[in-house]
Scaffold this motif. Sequence first.
Motif, PDB file in Angstrom:
ATOM      1  N   ASN A  12       0.823  -1.211   0.000  1.00 37.17           N
ATOM      2  CA  ASN A  12       0.000   0.000   0.000  1.00 37.17           C
ATOM      3  C   ASN A  12       0.864   1.271   0.000  1.00 37.17           C
ATOM      4  N   GLY A  13       1.984   1.193  -0.705  1.00 39.94           N
ATOM      5  CA  GLY A  13       2.913   2.328  -0.699  1.00 39.94           C
ATOM      6  C   GLY A  13       2.644   3.341  -1.802  1.00 39.94           C
ATOM      7  N   GLN A  14       3.433   4.429  -1.767  1.00 34.87           N
ATOM      8  CA  GLN A  14       3.281   5.490  -2.779  1.00 34.87           C
ATOM      9  C   GLN A  14       4.616   5.745  -3.460  1.00 34.87           C
ATOM     10  N   LEU A  15       4.548   5.916  -4.746  1.00 34.96           N
ATOM     11  CA  LEU A  15       5.763   6.208  -5.503  1.00 34.96           C
ATOM     12  C   LEU A  15       5.776   7.695  -5.846  1.00 34.96           C
ATOM     13  N   LEU A  16       6.881   8.328  -5.472  1.00 34.11           N
ATOM     14  CA  LEU A  16       7.032   9.770  -5.680  1.00 34.11           C
ATOM     15  C   LEU A  16       8.103  10.027  -6.726  1.00 34.11           C
ATOM     16  N   ILE A  17       7.822  10.938  -7.621  1.00 33.38           N
ATOM     17  CA  ILE A  17       8.855  11.331  -8.583  1.00 33.38           C
ATOM     18  C   ILE A  17       9.118  12.819  -8.407  1.00 33.38           C
ATOM     19  N   PHE A  18      10.374  13.125  -8.131  1.00 32.88           N
ATOM     20  CA  PHE A  18      10.776  14.525  -8.030  1.00 32.88           C
ATOM     21  C   PHE A  18      11.084  14.993  -9.459  1.00 32.88           C
ATOM     22  N   GLY A  19      10.177  15.767 -10.020  1.00 32.32           N
ATOM     23  CA  GLY A  19      10.365  16.185 -11.408  1.00 32.32           C
ATOM     24  C   GLY A  19       9.379  17.266 -11.784  1.00 32.32           C
ATOM     25  N   LYS A  20       9.478  17.650 -13.031  1.00 34.18           N
ATOM     26  CA  LYS A  20       8.646  18.743 -13.543  1.00 34.18           C
ATOM     27  C   LYS A  20       7.379  18.144 -14.142  1.00 34.18           C
ATOM     28  N   ARG A  21       6.238  18.562 -13.622  1.00 34.38           N
ATOM     29  CA  ARG A  21       4.970  18.049 -14.164  1.00 34.38           C
ATOM     30  C   ARG A  21       4.847  18.398 -15.639  1.00 34.38           C
ATOM     31  N   GLY A  22       4.457  17.416 -16.429  1.00 35.80           N
ATOM     32  CA  GLY A  22       4.259  17.649 -17.856  1.00 35.80           C
ATOM     33  C   GLY A  22       5.526  17.485 -18.677  1.00 35.80           C
ATOM     34  N   HIS A  23       6.685  17.356 -18.020  1.00 37.68           N
ATOM     35  CA  HIS A  23       7.925  17.150 -18.782  1.00 37.68           C
ATOM     36  C   HIS A  23       7.869  15.776 -19.450  1.00 37.68           C
ATOM     37  N   ALA A  24       8.405  15.698 -20.663  1.00 36.96           N
ATOM     38  CA  ALA A  24       8.306  14.449 -21.439  1.00 36.96           C
ATOM     39  C   ALA A  24       8.884  13.250 -20.687  1.00 36.96           C
ATOM     40  N   GLU A  25      10.024  13.448 -20.037  1.00 34.34           N
ATOM     41  CA  GLU A  25      10.625  12.304 -19.313  1.00 34.34           C
ATOM     42  C   GLU A  25       9.710  11.851 -18.176  1.00 34.34           C
ATOM     43  N   VAL A  26       9.152  12.817 -17.468  1.00 25.71           N
ATOM     44  CA  VAL A  26       8.263  12.492 -16.342  1.00 25.71           C
ATOM     45  C   VAL A  26       6.999  11.785 -16.864  1.00 25.71           C
ATOM     46  N   ASN A  27       6.463  12.260 -17.967  1.00 28.66           N
ATOM     47  CA  ASN A  27       5.294  11.590 -18.558  1.00 28.66           C
ATOM     48  C   ASN A  27       5.633  10.149 -18.924  1.00 28.66           C
ATOM     49  N   GLY A  28       6.850   9.961 -19.454  1.00 36.98           N
ATOM     50  CA  GLY A  28       7.292   8.614 -19.803  1.00 36.98           C
ATOM     51  C   GLY A  28       7.424   7.729 -18.575  1.00 36.98           C
ATOM     52  N   LEU A  29       7.854   8.324 -17.460  1.00 37.38           N
ATOM     53  CA  LEU A  29       8.036   7.543 -16.220  1.00 37.38           C
ATOM     54  C   LEU A  29       6.694   7.160 -15.619  1.00 37.38           C
TER      55      LEU A  29
END
Length: 315
Positions: A143-160
């Motif tokens: 029941n964990g949460q995955l956090l990504i430190f990144g820019k919302r909407g950035h292509a790499e973040v969307n890919g992740l």
Amino acid sequence: MVLQSVKKTKRGVTLPPASLILCSIHYVYIEIDHKSGFCYGVVRAIQTAEQMLDAGELFSLGEIVHNDRELDRLKKKGLQVLSYDGLATLRDKKVLIRAHGEPPETYRTARDRRLTIVDCTCPVVLKLQERIKACYAELKTQNGQLLIFGKRGHAEVNGLIGQLGGDALVVENVAQLDAVDFSRPVRLFSQTTNSPQAFRALCEAVKARMHPGVSFEASNTICGQVAGRQPQLAAFAARHDVVLFVSGRKSSNGQVLFAACRSANPRSYLIEDAGEIEAGWFTACRSVGVCGATSTPKWLMEEVAATVANREDIP
Ligand code: SF4
């Protein structure tokens, strides 16, 4: 120090570096940072694009590099930049996936449209996508949460986040941590082009808020090509009177690396090309450093250095 360009042609002379040191009261030293410029992932994508363009038609899904001048050069060679809407209507063509990577949805659309994918996802990004996917599968059982430190909407973040069906929290800074439930396990990753210092600060902020006994793990997934450049660029910026940082303003790593220059030398200026140079920046200036982001072509830095050397209105 590498003196790449050291003449002031308004005087009609070009002197070798040794002479210029003696005459420095009249001359401006200009050094191009030889470590600045395209990273491995961008070089690979651009070289592939050029090879494919020599052979025929090629589309790129999004801008292959966050640098308008380099993009214009590739467009002149025939590269056609495609939007996601455009992808959904294209058929039987070759489409390049840039270094940032893409979510699985893009590959499905390409298959449906019988498109040939030229996959230039950077291996570093590919590895991160796989790590995130594996971690997510394990986290789901806790029941964990995955956090990504990144820019919302950035292509790499969307890919992740696309690897996880969108089930991840993207945070751009400490202020956005309010969305996290600290009573559940948390795993933190970073977009590859973030600042290592900002990542460390975010880790500390999460750690401080986690409920006692609840697990938290952070993986520093910032690319070595970005992290390694920060201290090196700060040292470069500190040894010049004025620094011209050449980068597209849309480039994430450009913003991070420019901040490193600016903190070491307040007389650092971010410019997209030589046309933005202002003569007023060079008052009492004896040395100029020219550097850039991982998406800045060398030829553009050379153009900037040549402009400083040749402009009549620069003291
Ligand atoms: S910055 Fe690093 S991860 Fe991103 S494209 Fe370049 S080499 Fe790959």
